[in-house]
Design an enzyme around this catalytic site. Structure first.
Site, PDB file in Angstrom:
ATOM      1  N   LYS A  87      17.730  17.917 -10.484  1.00  0.00           N
ATOM      2  CA  LYS A  87      18.479  16.660 -10.358  1.00  0.00           C
ATOM      3  C   LYS A  87      19.027  16.569  -8.942  1.00  0.00           C
ATOM      4  O   LYS A  87      19.744  17.475  -8.477  1.00  0.00           O
ATOM      5  CB  LYS A  87      19.600  16.647 -11.401  1.00  0.00           C
TER       6      LYS A  87
HETATM    7  O1  G3P Z   1      25.320  12.714 -15.862  1.00  0.00           O
HETATM    8  C1  G3P Z   1      25.602  11.535 -15.197  1.00  0.00           C
HETATM    9  C2  G3P Z   1      26.329  10.493 -16.001  1.00  0.00           C
HETATM   10  O2  G3P Z   1      25.752  10.371 -17.261  1.00  0.00           O
HETATM   11  C3  G3P Z   1      27.808  10.610 -16.019  1.00  0.00           C
HETATM   12  O3  G3P Z   1      28.415   9.797 -16.975  1.00  0.00           O
HETATM   13  O4  G3P Z   1      30.407   9.026 -18.237  1.00  0.00           O
HETATM   14  O5  G3P Z   1      30.714  10.518 -16.226  1.00  0.00           O
HETATM   15  O6  G3P Z   1      30.030   8.156 -15.950  1.00  0.00           O
HETATM   16  P1  G3P Z   1      29.976   9.355 -16.836  1.00  0.00           P
END
Ligand code: G3P
Length: 219
Positions: A87
């Site tokens: 990633k």
């Molecule tokens: O892994 C990246 C993403 O899914 C993060 O989500 O909820 O922290 O905006 P969030």
């Protein structure tokens, strides 16, 4: 649509795996820190433990931000298991690193994508997955689903094989919207996946079926 779980919690990953609907896992440095995983060896071991639970792709994010360091770190991550997807953040050196890995058959997930232009660049570089963050766009009053629609249109126009991995999914409606648009993958927390199960008419209907059965079979 593939279902990935966005967590580093082995417990949540196992629960989603046991449900039989899990296609993969995404993690990020914040999610690893949330589980208290630190230090290179522990982090590598944790990724291996995740790979041992699931059958599908497991995204492991690089911390490096220069091309050379991302290559070195990404190659080490890719060696953990064939399920590992490297990633890489959407930055200039990140695009170069995605190109490097795609030419060598190593899967990549381009993360922190917030515009269709960024998604176009990721696809041009040969990313396996592109991760637009729908929830974080919603957080700033910008409709994350419009971004998913735009990327879908662009990728379909040119037959890009990069898979749209809707990330930062927060709730079941996000999952349904992604499914309607045709996102290839969604990644979200266990709570969003489990919330798809719920409907009050299912609960009341089941209660009535069981009550009627019990009445008819009572002695
Ligand atoms: O892994 C990246 C993403 O899914 C993060 O989500 O909820 O922290 O905006 P969030």
């Amino acid at each position: 649509m593939k279902f990935f779980i966005d967590t580093a919690s082995l417990k949540d990953i196992q629960e989603a795996q046991d449900l039989g609907i899990l296609d993969g896992v995404t993690t990020n440095p914040s999610l690893m820190a949330k589980e208290g995983i630190s230090g290179k060896n522990n982090i590598m071991r944790h990724y291996k433990a995740i790979c041992d639970i699931v059958d599908g792709d497991v995204s492991a994010e690089v911390i490096a931000t220069t091309f050379e360091e991302m290559i070195a770190e990404g190659e080490e991550l890719a060696e953990i298991d064939e399920q590992i997807v490297v990633k890489i953040p959407m930055i200039k050196d990140g695009i170069k690193a995605i190109k490097y890995f795609s030419e060598r058959g190593i899967k990549t997930n381009c993360t922190l994508v917030f515009s269709a232009g960024q998604a176009l660049l990721a696809a041009k570089a040969g990313a396996t997955y592109v991760s637009p963050f729908v929830g974080r766009l919603d957080d700033i009053s910008s409709d994350g689903m419009i971004l998913i629609e735009d990327i879908r249109t662009i990728y379909d126009n040119y037959g890009f094989e990069t898979q749209i991995l809707a990330a930062s999914v927060r709730h079941p409606l996000h999952i349904l919207q992604c499914a309607k648009i045709g996102s290839d993958v969604m990644t979200g927390p266990l709570s969003a996946i489990m919330a798809l199960l719920n409907h009050p008419l299912t609960d009341s209907g089941l209660a009535k079926f069981l009550a009627d059965h019990a009445k008819a079979n009572a002695k």
